[in-house]
Enzyme design. Structure first.
Site, short mmCIF file in Angstrom:
data_model
loop_
_atom_site.label_atom_id
_atom_site.label_comp_id
_atom_site.label_asym_id
_atom_site.label_seq_id
_atom_site.Cartn_x
_atom_site.Cartn_y
_atom_site.Cartn_z
N SER A 182 12.62 84.67 37.98
CA SER A 182 14.09 84.50 38.01
C SER A 182 14.54 85.76 38.53
CB SER A 182 14.48 83.79 36.68
OG SER A 182 14.15 82.50 36.49
N LYS A 184 17.20 85.46 41.19
CA LYS A 184 18.48 85.12 41.15
C LYS A 184 19.41 86.38 41.36
CE LYS A 184 17.58 81.30 37.87
NZ LYS A 184 16.37 81.16 37.87
N SER A 192 20.42 82.10 33.52
CA SER A 192 19.18 81.68 34.36
C SER A 192 19.19 80.37 34.77
CB SER A 192 18.01 82.08 33.45
OG SER A 192 16.90 82.45 34.58
#
Length: 443
Positions: A89, A92, A270
């Protein structure tokens, strides 16, 4: 005064010793206070900078690391820092920064309804806003400040001249596959991500108030059916996408929160669906396409606008769920320097970072405890986790006149102990601050 002189004559050595002791104790107290007051500002020295030795003794998975001075950009510590690797993640951060670059902080996504080809039909036009909610106005779900279907339905009922029997949909803003083939089935059942479509409600969650709630395989149908029910009983839904009829008029519209606000939500929580939708919007804005296949060109083009290097990047999605993504740690660290200094409008990314031991994914799983506990509140960043990797990209608070931007990945391991090892290294980098030796210092 006479009594004082008598005491000095009778006990000269005792009084002298007492005076010295008082001065020493007072000096220690003053020095201790000074050290305590300046610890976070300038307490780091090379003797306390244990980050290099921690990296040398890395034990959980294969280490990929890049750490740099925020102030100068000089390398502090690097281990395979320029080798592309999985991101989880932390991807991101790239998606969020690209969205701010390509779309602008104040941009909003609009969902609208237009008159259909027949007098009894309307077309619900998907604007690529996964935050659109089927909850009643005034009740927030997962996404704060979200627009609501009931508001849209009231506008349409007021503006439409007669009864409405059919709701059609236009979902052509995005195209291609709705689910990436490299994503695991558990990503849907665990509630991590939905099908990526231009029309959905509440990120297509079964429960709009739960971040991790089962997603369906029919996001468009869920949204259209929820809207039709608000228009009255018996209104039919057609989920095959149609083009907006020529000469149609807008009957109602609602808008999302700003990209700036969406970026903060995306990073703090997230949110995979929000990341994927933003990546798709970036591709559309940059003119590279409307599908997963357009993300590589769209995101890299947007990142170049803010002077982030894109060599070695392989971007197959926007969330980092795919194990096929590849990004060098040095690229993320360079981005984090820009974020930390709020360069090129990237301040909202900084605002969305989790705080060590306190918020977001850095406040879960016992993060920043034990040997790393003193860094709680002093490191901010974005975590990344896949079945065989753990990562953290972040920035430390200032110590000794400098901050450290860093990216650390533990690859090829499923051992949760990697989190604690990453935290120890991040804490050590915070303690190093301006006392961290640069790569050239270490030879």
């Amino acid at each position: 005064m006479t009594r004082t002189r008598d005491l000095l004559r009778r006990y000269p050595h005792t009084i002298a010793l007492a005076t010295v002791l008082a001065l020493v104790v007072g000096g220690i107290a003053v020095a201790t206070t000074a050290i305590g007051d300046s610890y976070e500002r300038a307490g780091a020295t090379e003797q306390r900078c244990t980050a290099p030795s921690l990296a040398d003794r890395w034990s959980t998975g294969q280490l990929f690391l890049d750490a740099r001075s925020v102030r100068t950009g000089k390398s502090v510590l690097a281990v395979r820092g320029d080798e592309p690797t999985q991101t989880g993640s932390t991807m991101k951060l790239l998606t969020a920064s690209a969205a701010l670059s390509a779309l602008g902080a104040d941009h909003r996504f609009t969902t609208r309804v237009v008159s259909g080809a027949t007098p009894d039909s309307v077309v619900l036009v998907g604007g690529g806003d996964p935050t659109l909610s089927r909850l009643p106005t005034g009740q927030d779900g997962v996404y704060p400040s979200a627009p609501h279907l009931d508001d849209l339905a009231r506008q349409v009922s007021t503006a439409h001249p007669g009864p409405i029997d059919v709701v059609q949909v236009d979902t052509d803003l995005f195209d291609g596959r709705a689910w990436h083939p490299t994503w695991t089935a558990s990503a849907r059942t665990s509630g991590s991500v939905s099908n990526i479509t231009a029309l959905m409600v509440d990120g297509d969650r079964d429960d709009p108030t739960e971040a991790y709630s089962l997603r369906s395989t029919a996001a468009v149908a869920r949204a259209a059916s929820a809207f039709a029910a608000l228009l009255g009983p018996g209104v039919r839904v057609e989920t095959t996408s149609v083009a907006v009829p020529s000469g149609s008029r807008t009957l109602g519209s609602v808008r999302s929160a700003t990209v700036s606000d969406l970026v903060r939500t995306l990073l703090t929580h997230s949110d995979d669906t929000l990341a994927e939708v933003l990546a798709r919007h970036v591709a559309v804005a940059e003119g590279t396409g409307r599908s997963f296949d357009a993300i590589q060109a769209g995101t890299t083009k947007a990142l170049r606008h803010v002077d982030i290097p894109t060599a070695g990047l392989r971007l197959v999605d926007g969330s980092g769920l795919s194990g096929d993504n590849r990004v060098p740690a040095s690229t993320l660290t360079t981005l984090m320097r820009a974020v930390a200094t709020h360069r090129d409008g990237l301040a909202p990314v900084d605002a969305g970072l989790a705080v060590a031991g306190e918020t977001g994914t850095l406040g879960e799983h016992g993060r920043f405890t034990g040997p790393a506990a003193d860094a709680r509140g002093h490191v901010r960043g974005k975590t990344g986790t896949l079945d065989d990797m753990f990562g953290l990209t972040g920035v430390t608070d200032e110590v000794g006149g400098d901050r450290i931007a860093f990216t650390v990945f533990a690859e090829g391991t499923s051992d949760p102990a990697a989190r604690a090892e990453i935290d120890r290294l991040a804490a050590a980098l915070w303690r190093c601050g301006g006392g961290a030796p640069t790569s050239s210092d270490r030879g």
